[in-house]
Design a protein around this motif. Structure first.
Motif, mmCIF file in Angstrom:
data_model
loop_
_atom_site.group_PDB
_atom_site.id
_atom_site.type_symbol
_atom_site.label_atom_id
_atom_site.label_comp_id
_atom_site.label_asym_id
_atom_site.label_seq_id
_atom_site.Cartn_x
_atom_site.Cartn_y
_atom_site.Cartn_z
ATOM 1 N N TYR A 351 99.531 -55.233 -95.938
ATOM 2 C CA TYR A 351 98.792 -54.086 -95.389
ATOM 3 C C TYR A 351 99.225 -53.898 -93.932
ATOM 4 C CZ TYR A 351 95.817 -54.752 -99.487
ATOM 5 O OH TYR A 351 95.344 -54.883 -100.762
ATOM 6 N N PRO A 352 100.445 -53.429 -93.696
ATOM 7 C CA PRO A 352 100.979 -53.347 -92.331
ATOM 8 C C PRO A 352 100.170 -52.451 -91.401
ATOM 9 C CG PRO A 352 102.388 -52.160 -93.894
ATOM 10 C CD PRO A 352 101.417 -52.952 -94.702
ATOM 11 N N ALA A 353 99.449 -51.481 -91.952
ATOM 12 C CA ALA A 353 98.665 -50.581 -91.103
ATOM 13 C C ALA A 353 97.273 -51.119 -90.797
ATOM 14 C CB ALA A 353 98.542 -49.209 -91.777
ATOM 15 N N ALA A 354 96.889 -52.198 -91.477
ATOM 16 C CA ALA A 354 95.548 -52.750 -91.264
ATOM 17 C C ALA A 354 95.481 -53.493 -89.937
ATOM 18 C CB ALA A 354 95.186 -53.693 -92.415
ATOM 19 N N PRO A 355 94.333 -53.466 -89.279
ATOM 20 C CA PRO A 355 94.198 -54.197 -88.008
ATOM 21 C C PRO A 355 94.174 -55.703 -88.243
ATOM 22 C CG PRO A 355 92.077 -53.313 -88.685
ATOM 23 C CD PRO A 355 93.088 -52.762 -89.654
ATOM 24 N N VAL A 356 94.383 -56.442 -87.179
ATOM 25 C CA VAL A 356 94.268 -57.903 -87.238
ATOM 26 C C VAL A 356 92.830 -58.265 -87.589
ATOM 27 C CG1 VAL A 356 94.368 -60.025 -85.865
ATOM 28 C CG2 VAL A 356 96.162 -58.291 -85.640
ATOM 29 N N ILE A 357 92.670 -59.214 -88.503
ATOM 30 C CA ILE A 357 91.345 -59.630 -88.947
ATOM 31 C C ILE A 357 90.938 -60.913 -88.228
ATOM 32 C CG2 ILE A 357 89.928 -60.279 -90.935
ATOM 33 C CD1 ILE A 357 90.992 -57.395 -90.997
ATOM 34 N N GLU A 358 89.790 -60.879 -87.585
ATOM 35 C CA GLU A 358 89.223 -62.072 -86.963
ATOM 36 C C GLU A 358 88.222 -62.681 -87.949
ATOM 37 O OE1 GLU A 358 90.339 -63.141 -84.149
ATOM 38 O OE2 GLU A 358 91.488 -61.353 -83.565
ATOM 39 N N CYS A 359 88.419 -63.950 -88.289
ATOM 40 C CA CYS A 359 87.580 -64.535 -89.333
ATOM 41 C C CYS A 359 87.501 -66.051 -89.172
ATOM 42 C CB CYS A 359 88.130 -64.183 -90.709
ATOM 43 S SG CYS A 359 89.779 -64.865 -91.016
ATOM 44 N N LYS A 360 86.669 -66.651 -90.005
ATOM 45 C CA LYS A 360 86.608 -68.100 -90.108
ATOM 46 C C LYS A 360 87.335 -68.537 -91.376
ATOM 47 C CE LYS A 360 82.325 -68.742 -87.516
ATOM 48 N NZ LYS A 360 83.036 -69.279 -86.328
ATOM 49 N N LEU A 361 88.052 -69.668 -91.273
ATOM 50 C CA LEU A 361 88.755 -70.240 -92.405
ATOM 51 C C LEU A 361 88.130 -71.573 -92.784
ATOM 52 C CD1 LEU A 361 92.505 -69.684 -91.372
ATOM 53 C CD2 LEU A 361 91.016 -68.147 -92.669
ATOM 54 N N LEU A 362 88.017 -71.821 -94.074
ATOM 55 C CA LEU A 362 87.575 -73.107 -94.591
ATOM 56 C C LEU A 362 88.819 -73.961 -94.828
ATOM 57 C CD1 LEU A 362 85.197 -74.821 -95.796
ATOM 58 C CD2 LEU A 362 85.754 -73.762 -97.988
ATOM 59 N N LEU A 363 88.929 -75.087 -94.142
ATOM 60 C CA LEU A 363 90.166 -75.865 -94.175
ATOM 61 C C LEU A 363 90.297 -76.736 -95.422
ATOM 62 C CD1 LEU A 363 90.471 -76.976 -90.435
ATOM 63 C CD2 LEU A 363 91.492 -74.998 -91.588
#
Length: 478
Positions: A351-363
């Protein structure tokens, strides 16, 4: 000339080359479907790799506006939609994004419901239909994706459904056949009146491809009622796009590939998450020289659908199982609820037009041998988070806060340098390394051949056969 023959001629002209007999007959069958007065008529186009199925559909998409037919292009995953867009020269989206919307129910919980189909005189073309399963999702309409797709199309005014796929590929996990490619199943669960055509003739331009030649040989084994292991013979002579690779040369080969192309253009295909973990660990430490548990620059694949971090009205709609993301930054490692989390900035490559997503990741899922959190792990996370809301008197209120908890909604991800074959379905990579892994005679069955055929057909430029037994090359000069 009849209108039907005129449309056939337009589609054949749009192909840009002389069609095979298969393409011509498939074109005739599709046009008959388009001109059928039956409002419940649907079409199933099956075709093996290299038969020109995608070229024919691309030609149909080009011609559709000239015959007053609107088209909507769909695929099961973001990666599959990207591939579909590239060959059809039209934007394609995911089935989920098109047919579902997220709503807030009376308990304050986000629910996924089927959207209303407001299209008219529209042909819905669904690629990679072999991937569409019939599992009932735990969150949503209570019906399967396939059933909801059919209902959605039929709800529109004068809308039609055309599904295409490869019946030799892996079916959905846990199934022996792909229900979306099974005409009897489709007729039994819906009011659709199905017509179909199966393409088997390889297009002339594709015959010089070693990748396709070997995939076709494997596919022939899939379609045999009685397959013997000695029937499988890889052909390398005369082809420079298929390479036999042993373990001793793997590291050097990976260095060359990663130095000459993007990491996202290379993938190792394995038979298990355990094997994929071993390759991912080795690639990160010995090829990419990554020292942390997770670093900026790492490539990840989402392991479970997530509706929390992306606006439902955005281009993505939600973060889907199978979406690939590049890690831009990692920070704030936290241990909480018995699990480990980080904050991350992600760029979703499909999704090259999508903005950067700020999120939490479960490791925990990064190196887990299960596809995502196990049922027991999910329950443990649920119970731990719910303890925070024990003072809320109503169960509905507790669940409302649970759904808002960013840690409970953390993305479950895996490294995507090496993936199981199911995880690669719908995608293509320039360089694909297929790992034979542990293999006994008892494992050489039709299911394994489907796995192998699907793995081989992920490659577009060069295919590497890693540690395959020498008996599969006895026809080649040693």
């Amino acid at each position: 000339m009849t209108p039907e023959r005129q449309v056939e001629r337009l589609i054949i002209e749009a192909l840009g080359h002389n069609p095979t007999d298969d393409q011509r007959q498939a074109c005739q069958a599709i046009v008959e479907f388009l001109f059928s007065p039956d409002p419940c008529q649907a079409f199933l186009l099956r075709g093996y790799a290299g038969t020109g199925k995608t070229s024919l559909v691309s030609a149909l998409v080009k011609v559709a506006p000239r015959i007053n037919i609107r088209t909507q292009l769909l695929a099961p995953t973001g990666r599959a939609a990207k591939v579909f867009s590239s060959y059809a020269s039209r934007k394609a989206g995911t089935i989920h994004k098109k047919i579902y919307v997220t709503v807030l129910d009376s308990a304050g919980v986000h629910r996924m419901v089927r959207a209303s189909n407001r299209h008219s005189y529209t042909l819905f073309i669904v690629d990679e239909a072999s991937m569409i399963g019939i599992d009932r999702p735990s969150q949503g309409t209570g019906r399967s994706l396939l059933e909801d797709l059919i209902d959605y199309v039929l709800e529109g005014s004068h809308c039609r459904l055309l599904m295409l796929g490869d019946s030799a590929q892996l079916p959905p996990v846990g199934m022996d056949v792909s229900p979306a490619l099974d005409i009897e199943y489709l007729s039994s669960v819906s009011p659709l009146h199905m017509s179909q055509y199966e393409m088997t003739e390889v297009v002339r331009q594709q015959r010089q491809s070693g990748i396709l030649a070997n995939a076709t040989a494997v596919r022939c084994g899939v379609t045999m009622s009685a397959f013997r292991p000695d029937m499988l013979q890889f052909k390398l002579s005369g082809f420079d796009d298929v390479v036999r690779l042993n373990g001793a040369d793997l590291e050097e080969t990976l260095h060359v590939l990663y130095d000459s192309t993007s990491p996202g253009d290379v993938v190792v295909v394995t038979r298990s998450n355990k094997r994929a973990n071993l390759f991912n660990e080795a690639i990160r430490s010995r090829i990419l020289f990554r020292e942390g548990q997770l670093n900026a620059g790492d490539l990840l694949m989402v392991a479970r659908n997530n509706y929390y971090w992306v606006d439902a009205d955005s281009e993505m709609g939600f973060i889907a199982n199978g979406d690939v993301a590049e890690v831009l930054s990692v920070r704030n490692h936290v241990e909480l609820y018995g699990f480990h989390f980080v904050d991350a900035s992600l760029r979703f490559v499909d999704y090259p037009a999508a903005p950067v997503i700020e999120c939490k990741l479960l490791l925990e899922t990064l190196m887990s041998e299960s596809p995502a959190l196990t049922a027991a792990e999910s329950q443990r996370l649920y119970e731990s988070v719910m303890e925070d809301y024990a003072d809320i008197p109503s169960r509905a209120g507790q669940h409302r806060e649970l759904r808002r908890n960013p840690y409970y909604n953390a993305l479950q991800v895996k490294f995507s340098y090496a993936l199981t074959c199911h995880k690669t379905q719908g995608g293509q990579w320039r360089h694909v390394i297929v790992d034979q892994g542990y293999l006994t005679d008892g494992m050489l069955d039709h299911a394994w051949l489907r796995w192998l055929y699907t793995a081989l057909t992920r490659a577009t430029q060069r295919l590497y056969l890693l540690n395959f037994d020498r008996r599969f090359f006895t026809s080649e000069k040693e």
